[in-house]
Design a protein around this motif. Structure first.
Motif, PDB file in Angstrom:
ATOM      1  N   UNK B  89       0.902  -1.165   0.000  1.00 57.75           N
ATOM      2  CA  UNK B  89       0.000   0.000   0.000  1.00 57.75           C
ATOM      3  C   UNK B  89       0.928   1.200   0.000  1.00 57.75           C
ATOM      4  N   UNK B  90       0.856   2.027  -1.053  1.00 58.22           N
ATOM      5  CA  UNK B  90       1.782   3.151  -1.088  1.00 58.22           C
ATOM      6  C   UNK B  90       1.429   4.129   0.022  1.00 58.22           C
ATOM      7  N   UNK B  91       2.437   4.573   0.804  1.00 57.42           N
ATOM      8  CA  UNK B  91       2.141   5.345   2.029  1.00 57.42           C
ATOM      9  C   UNK B  91       1.575   6.747   1.785  1.00 57.42           C
ATOM     10  N   UNK B  92       1.574   7.211   0.554  1.00 55.59           N
ATOM     11  CA  UNK B  92       1.024   8.551   0.304  1.00 55.59           C
ATOM     12  C   UNK B  92      -0.043   8.450  -0.769  1.00 55.59           C
ATOM     13  N   UNK B  93      -1.100   9.272  -0.620  1.00 55.61           N
ATOM     14  CA  UNK B  93      -2.121   9.287  -1.682  1.00 55.61           C
ATOM     15  C   UNK B  93      -1.497   9.860  -2.938  1.00 55.61           C
ATOM     16  N   UNK B  94      -1.841   9.302  -4.074  1.00 58.67           N
ATOM     17  CA  UNK B  94      -1.199   9.700  -5.326  1.00 58.67           C
ATOM     18  C   UNK B  94      -2.200  10.383  -6.246  1.00 58.67           C
ATOM     19  N   UNK B  95      -1.673  11.217  -7.141  1.00 57.90           N
ATOM     20  CA  UNK B  95      -2.549  11.913  -8.098  1.00 57.90           C
ATOM     21  C   UNK B  95      -2.084  11.605  -9.521  1.00 57.90           C
ATOM     22  N   UNK B  96      -2.859  12.028 -10.481  1.00 60.62           N
ATOM     23  CA  UNK B  96      -2.518  11.755 -11.893  1.00 60.62           C
ATOM     24  C   UNK B  96      -1.136  12.329 -12.202  1.00 60.62           C
ATOM     25  N   UNK B  97      -0.411  11.621 -13.023  1.00 59.35           N
ATOM     26  CA  UNK B  97       0.950  11.972 -13.461  1.00 59.35           C
ATOM     27  C   UNK B  97       2.044  11.617 -12.451  1.00 59.35           C
ATOM     28  N   UNK B  98       1.685  11.167 -11.270  1.00 56.81           N
ATOM     29  CA  UNK B  98       2.707  10.654 -10.339  1.00 56.81           C
ATOM     30  C   UNK B  98       3.265   9.370 -10.958  1.00 56.81           C
ATOM     31  N   UNK B  99       4.568   9.142 -10.769  1.00 54.62           N
ATOM     32  CA  UNK B  99       5.169   7.935 -11.355  1.00 54.62           C
ATOM     33  C   UNK B  99       5.738   7.056 -10.242  1.00 54.62           C
ATOM     34  N   UNK B 100       5.338   5.797 -10.232  1.00 53.32           N
ATOM     35  CA  UNK B 100       5.904   4.848  -9.265  1.00 53.32           C
ATOM     36  C   UNK B 100       6.974   4.019  -9.961  1.00 53.32           C
ATOM     37  N   UNK B 101       8.132   3.851  -9.293  1.00 47.96           N
ATOM     38  CA  UNK B 101       9.221   3.062  -9.865  1.00 47.96           C
ATOM     39  C   UNK B 101       9.351   1.768  -9.062  1.00 47.96           C
ATOM     40  N   UNK B 102       9.218   0.639  -9.753  1.00 53.35           N
ATOM     41  CA  UNK B 102       9.324  -0.678  -9.115  1.00 53.35           C
ATOM     42  C   UNK B 102      10.683  -1.262  -9.435  1.00 53.35           C
ATOM     43  N   UNK B 103      11.494  -1.579  -8.409  1.00 55.77           N
ATOM     44  CA  UNK B 103      12.796  -2.186  -8.714  1.00 55.77           C
ATOM     45  C   UNK B 103      13.094  -3.362  -7.793  1.00 55.77           C
ATOM     46  N   UNK B 104      13.807  -4.321  -8.354  1.00 51.77           N
ATOM     47  CA  UNK B 104      14.091  -5.572  -7.651  1.00 51.77           C
ATOM     48  C   UNK B 104      15.327  -6.168  -8.302  1.00 51.77           C
ATOM     49  N   UNK B 105      16.305  -6.573  -7.507  1.00 49.02           N
ATOM     50  CA  UNK B 105      17.555  -7.109  -8.062  1.00 49.02           C
ATOM     51  C   UNK B 105      17.270  -8.279  -9.013  1.00 49.02           C
ATOM     52  N   UNK B 106      17.748  -8.143 -10.232  1.00 46.43           N
ATOM     53  CA  UNK B 106      17.596  -9.218 -11.219  1.00 46.43           C
ATOM     54  C   UNK B 106      16.429  -9.030 -12.163  1.00 46.43           C
ATOM     55  N   UNK B 107      15.499  -8.126 -11.809  1.00 49.36           N
ATOM     56  CA  UNK B 107      14.341  -7.901 -12.676  1.00 49.36           C
ATOM     57  C   UNK B 107      14.413  -6.499 -13.264  1.00 49.36           C
TER      58      UNK B 107
END
Lengths: 333, 161
Positions: B89-107
């Motif tokens: 659950x992202x800890x802050x409310x998000x609005x349009x145009x916000x970008x979330x970056x998902x990162x994980x070693x190897x992916x």
């Protein structure tokens, strides 16, 4: 006007000097100590790790040094993964089986890296690329033929190794974090951690002694060896690169000699600074040492020689001040 | 009889009337402006209401739920990681145009731009890095001809060193 020209000239001179000497003038002590502050930092947030390692440092060379040192100090060689790869490479399997094996192996390499801070060369090269690019320095993973005493000696060769190119101040450099971090003692089957500066921003000419990139552009030298030459040259060691020893002849690992006639080894480097030059000759179960005399052939060439007194096949190692620099296989007739 | 003579008072009166009229118009304009602004604001808000973004991250090839994936709001240090079940659950409310970056070693690192249509529960699938993995390690051993027991010659060389 005159002062502008002077400043311009100073800038050009400084740039030329930096290109010439590259990083000899950079003291990496601060970078090394910053890398030491984040021992076993988790690999969950690479951006945060990259920031911690590089933000306090002013130059790109120091930033990259901090990343390189951190990876070498905190990531260990994983023997199980190494032997799994080695045995699989020796087996012949269908393409489909090989693909399935690679997918499983890839998953295991990254899981081991994430969870245990242990990996093989691809994991090292991956981490270097990820951390460097997150710190704003372009980097790439180079796959190719790595040559050791037990890999890619003669034969057709196999792509077994991965290393990196890194762009610092708009110039590409080569480095190998796997071989800089330590090594597996094949005798005791243990991993010995020992940082080796030899593989940090190495002179591309020396790097080409034991690294042959799949894409030859990554040699970063004009005079590129052929794969055949690479696989069949005498075996070099880390000390060969460290001591910058290039041998002119014989150029092949497997050579012939005649009983009672001297076999000459020619170098284009003055060996007179070396205190102890030694031939270690292995035949059957015996190792014998000989201490040859260095002869100066001309201004830029020196030679040492050995005369075999009996027929047979031997392994001949050349050692400088107790560092193995080249190995040959000699058939004496 | 009242004649149409100049009466300064009546002039004043008519000026007052005109002021009153002007005030009414300006109030009306202000009111209309307010209505317009409120409507506009409301329509913008309607397009991008702050929303809490939740979701699950899985590995595309085998569907495994990924624990420990790092999720960061681009351009900030605000982030979270997925739990043992790959959920977050992202800890802050998000609005349009916000970008979330998902990162994980190897992916492969993935970015997700929040839009009006982004559902409150998102399903992220991450794929492996696509370079070929190889397995060489550091080998400082000395060459030994294969016919002989490797360990013996290695030890002999070390003894001799």
């Amino acid at each position: 006007m005159r002062s502008t020209i002077t400043i311009g000239l100073i800038l050009i001179f400084t740039f030329a000097l930096a290109q010439l000497e590259d990083f000899n003038h950079v003291n990496f002590k601060k970078a090394d100590s910053i890398a030491g502050l984040f021992s076993k930092h988790p690999l969950t947030d690479l951006q945060s790790l990259a920031n911690k390692l590089t933000q306090p440092l002013p130059t790109e060379a120091e930033k990259f040094r901090s990343i390189f040192i951190w990876v070498c100090q905190n990531i260990d060689n994983d023997q199980a993964l190494f032997y799994r790869f080695k045995y699989h490479s020796q087996r012949k399997s269908s393409d489909a089986t090989h693909e399935r094996w690679l997918a499983r192996y890839k998953a295991d390499v990254f899981r081991t890296l994430r969870e245990d801070h242990r990996t093989t060369c691809s994991g090292y090269a991956y981490l270097i690329r990820e951390l460097a690019s997150r710190a704003g320095m372009p980097s790439t993973i180079i796959n190719g033929y790595g040559r050791t005493a037990h890999a890619n000696v003669g034969g057709e060769g196999s792509i077994n190794h991965a290393w990196n190119a890194i762009q610092l101040n708009n110039k590409w450099y080569l480095c190998d974090a796997t071989w800089a971090s330590g090594w597996i003692d094949g005798d005791k089957h243990v991993y010995l951690k020992r940082f080796d500066d030899t593989y940090f921003l190495t002179d591309p000419k020396l790097f080409a002694l034991n690294h042959f990139p799949e894409d030859s552009n990554w040699f970063l030298i004009d005079d590129k060896p052929t794969l055949d030459h690479f696989l069949n040259q005498p075996i070099p060691y880390a000390a060969t690169l460290r001591l910058k020893v290039s041998i002119k002849s014989p150029e092949q690992f497997s050579i012939k000699a005649s009983k009672g006639e001297p076999l000459h080894f020619r170098f284009d480097q003055n060996l007179k600074n070396v205190e102890r030059i030694e031939f270690k000759i292995v035949e059957a179960s015996e190792v014998r040492s000989y201490f040859p005399e260095i002869k100066s052939l001309c201004e830029k060439e020196w030679s040492i020689s050995h005369t075999f007194q009996s027929r047979g096949v031997r392994t001949l190692h050349i050692s400088l001040d107790n560092n193995f620099v080249y190995s040959y296989q000699v058939t004496v007739r | 009889m009242k004649t149409n003579t100049y009466n300064p008072n009546s002039v004043i009166q008519s000026e007052c009337l005109s002021n009153i009229f002007d005030n009414r118009v300006s109030r009306l304009i202000s009111f209309l402006t307010l209505v317009f602004v409120l409507t506009a604001t409301n329509s913008i808000t309607a397009q991008s209401p702050d929303k809490t973004v939740k979701g699950v991250v899985t590995q595309a090839e085998d569907g495994e739920q990924l624990a420990g994936v790092h999720i960061q709001l681009k351009g900030t240090t605000l982030g979270t990681i997925t739990d043992a079940g790959g959920k977050f659950t992202f800890p802050q409310r998000l609005k349009a145009q916000d970008v979330l970056v998902f990162s994980f070693v190897g992916l492969k690192t993935q970015e997700l731009t929040i839009t009006e249509t982004t559902p409150e529960f998102i399903d992220i699938q991450m794929t492996y890095e696509d370079f070929t993995i190889v397995g060489e390690l550091g080998d400082d051993g000395v060459f030994t001809a294969r016919k002989r027991p490797l360990s013996w010659v290695f030890n002999a060389l070390k003894r001799n060193k």
